[in-house]
Write an enzyme that holds these catalytic residues in place. Sequence first.
Site, PDB file in Angstrom:
ATOM      1  N   ASP A   1       0.818  -1.210   0.000  1.00  0.00           N
ATOM      2  CA  ASP A   1       0.000   0.000   0.000  1.00  0.00           C
ATOM      3  C   ASP A   1       0.853   1.262   0.000  1.00  0.00           C
ATOM      4  O   ASP A   1       2.064   1.214   0.164  1.00  0.00           O
ATOM      5  CB  ASP A   1      -0.971  -0.003   1.198  1.00  0.00           C
ATOM      6  CG  ASP A   1      -0.319  -0.466   2.502  1.00  0.00           C
ATOM      7  OD1 ASP A   1       0.931  -0.422   2.584  1.00  0.00           O
ATOM      8  OD2 ASP A   1      -1.041  -0.852   3.429  1.00  0.00           O
TER       9      ASP A   1
ATOM     10  N   ASN B   1      -7.536  -3.176  14.307  1.00  0.00           N
ATOM     11  CA  ASN B   1      -8.930  -3.519  13.984  1.00  0.00           C
ATOM     12  C   ASN B   1      -9.008  -4.716  13.040  1.00  0.00           C
ATOM     13  O   ASN B   1     -10.061  -4.995  12.471  1.00  0.00           O
ATOM     14  CB  ASN B   1      -9.647  -2.304  13.384  1.00  0.00           C
ATOM     15  CG  ASN B   1      -9.027  -1.842  12.068  1.00  0.00           C
ATOM     16  OD1 ASN B   1      -8.093  -2.454  11.572  1.00  0.00           O
ATOM     17  ND2 ASN B   1      -9.539  -0.764  11.514  1.00  0.00           N
TER      18      ASN B   1
ATOM     19  N   HIS C   1      -7.272  -5.086  10.197  1.00  0.00           N
ATOM     20  CA  HIS C   1      -7.057  -4.831   8.767  1.00  0.00           C
ATOM     21  C   HIS C   1      -5.742  -5.442   8.278  1.00  0.00           C
ATOM     22  O   HIS C   1      -4.804  -5.652   9.048  1.00  0.00           O
ATOM     23  CB  HIS C   1      -7.181  -3.335   8.419  1.00  0.00           C
ATOM     24  CG  HIS C   1      -6.051  -2.450   8.821  1.00  0.00           C
ATOM     25  ND1 HIS C   1      -6.243  -1.198   9.368  1.00  0.00           N
ATOM     26  CD2 HIS C   1      -4.710  -2.596   8.735  1.00  0.00           C
ATOM     27  CE1 HIS C   1      -5.076  -0.626   9.588  1.00  0.00           C
ATOM     28  NE2 HIS C   1      -4.130  -1.452   9.213  1.00  0.00           N
TER      29      HIS C   1
ATOM     30  N   GLU D   1      -9.772  -2.193   5.292  1.00  0.00           N
ATOM     31  CA  GLU D   1     -10.416  -1.978   6.581  1.00  0.00           C
ATOM     32  C   GLU D   1     -11.605  -2.931   6.763  1.00  0.00           C
ATOM     33  O   GLU D   1     -12.074  -3.529   5.795  1.00  0.00           O
ATOM     34  CB  GLU D   1     -10.912  -0.525   6.666  1.00  0.00           C
ATOM     35  CG  GLU D   1      -9.804   0.519   6.538  1.00  0.00           C
ATOM     36  CD  GLU D   1      -9.022   0.746   7.827  1.00  0.00           C
ATOM     37  OE1 GLU D   1      -9.017  -0.144   8.705  1.00  0.00           O
ATOM     38  OE2 GLU D   1      -8.418   1.829   7.965  1.00  0.00           O
TER      39      GLU D   1
HETATM   40  C1  GLP Z   1      -0.763   0.291   8.536  1.00  0.00           C
HETATM   41  C2  GLP Z   1      -0.371  -0.446   7.259  1.00  0.00           C
HETATM   42  C3  GLP Z   1      -0.554  -1.930   7.417  1.00  0.00           C
HETATM   43  C4  GLP Z   1       0.131  -2.377   8.693  1.00  0.00           C
HETATM   44  C5  GLP Z   1      -0.546  -1.754   9.879  1.00  0.00           C
HETATM   45  C6  GLP Z   1       0.039  -2.164  11.218  1.00  0.00           C
HETATM   46  O1  GLP Z   1      -2.107   0.556   8.598  1.00  0.00           O
HETATM   47  N1  GLP Z   1      -1.075  -0.017   6.106  1.00  0.00           N
HETATM   48  O2  GLP Z   1      -0.022  -2.572   6.273  1.00  0.00           O
HETATM   49  O3  GLP Z   1       0.074  -3.763   8.787  1.00  0.00           O
HETATM   50  O4  GLP Z   1      -0.405  -0.352   9.738  1.00  0.00           O
HETATM   51  O5  GLP Z   1       1.127  -1.350  11.490  1.00  0.00           O
HETATM   52  P1  GLP Z   1       2.117  -1.522  12.699  1.00  0.00           P
HETATM   53  O6  GLP Z   1       3.014  -2.648  12.332  1.00  0.00           O
HETATM   54  O7  GLP Z   1       2.845  -0.210  12.754  1.00  0.00           O
HETATM   55  O8  GLP Z   1       1.315  -1.783  13.903  1.00  0.00           O
END
Ligand code: GLP
Length: 233
Positions: free
Chosen positions: A67, A136, A138, A143
């Site tokens: 992303d 959440n 995702h 989402e």
């Molecule tokens: C963001 C990214 C996801 C990632 C998530 C968790 O929303 N788009 O791809 O998995 O955060 O991030 P973190 O590893 O910082 O908790």
Amino acid sequence: MNWETLTDYDALSDRAAGIFLAAIRNDPRIVLGLPTGRTPVRMYERVVAACSREYHCFRDVTSFNLDEYVGIDRTHPGSYYNFMKQHLFDFIDNNPANAHIPNGAAADIAAECTRYEGDIAAAGGLGLTFLGLGSNGHIAFNEPGTPFDSRTRVVTLTDSTRAANAAIFPDGDVPTHAITMGIATILESTSIVLLASGEKKRAAIERLRGGEITEELPASVLWKHRDVTVLVA
Ligand code: GLP
């Protein structure tokens, strides 16, 4: 689904890097799906350290990031392009032409999404994809409520996701939209490794472990896949 509980974040990162390195040694032309976020940072650190000792580790590897934010330039400190440079791409011998990240500053974002999906297909599809987990549930920026048949597209970020990712935008100016691979795109990867570390992920992990497959918990789609490893710490 293959579940592995590791003692802590370091052990999770070691294990994830081990899977990563074994995969590129086994198939030097592998196509990887790559995540951003705090969770994979130490995995990348370990991969970089190992590859600095090896010759041509990434020379023939292709990668597609999951992303990217919309509306900020690649040079913006909060962009995932910048993240990948800082944590991986600046330290390895990959061919920049084979390191794909959606362009969130493209003039025609819809066309960019179609192009990205086409580029993944043209590369032969994803071989091994690493995923982080939103609190959440995702995956990438899919989402809760995202249809399981979704493809690469523009999404509106939820307030909770924007708050969770606010730290990297010191001016508080967190983007409202992102380009994300779809759930169907991700699920076509031959193998998938999900990384979840820390208290904030506990509830989503417990719900995932419960086994109900629902679009309200995007990660639960992984139960439909035949080769998923979940690393939890
Ligand atoms: C963001 C990214 C996801 C990632 C998530 C968790 O929303 N788009 O791809 O998995 O955060 O991030 P973190 O590893 O910082 O908790």
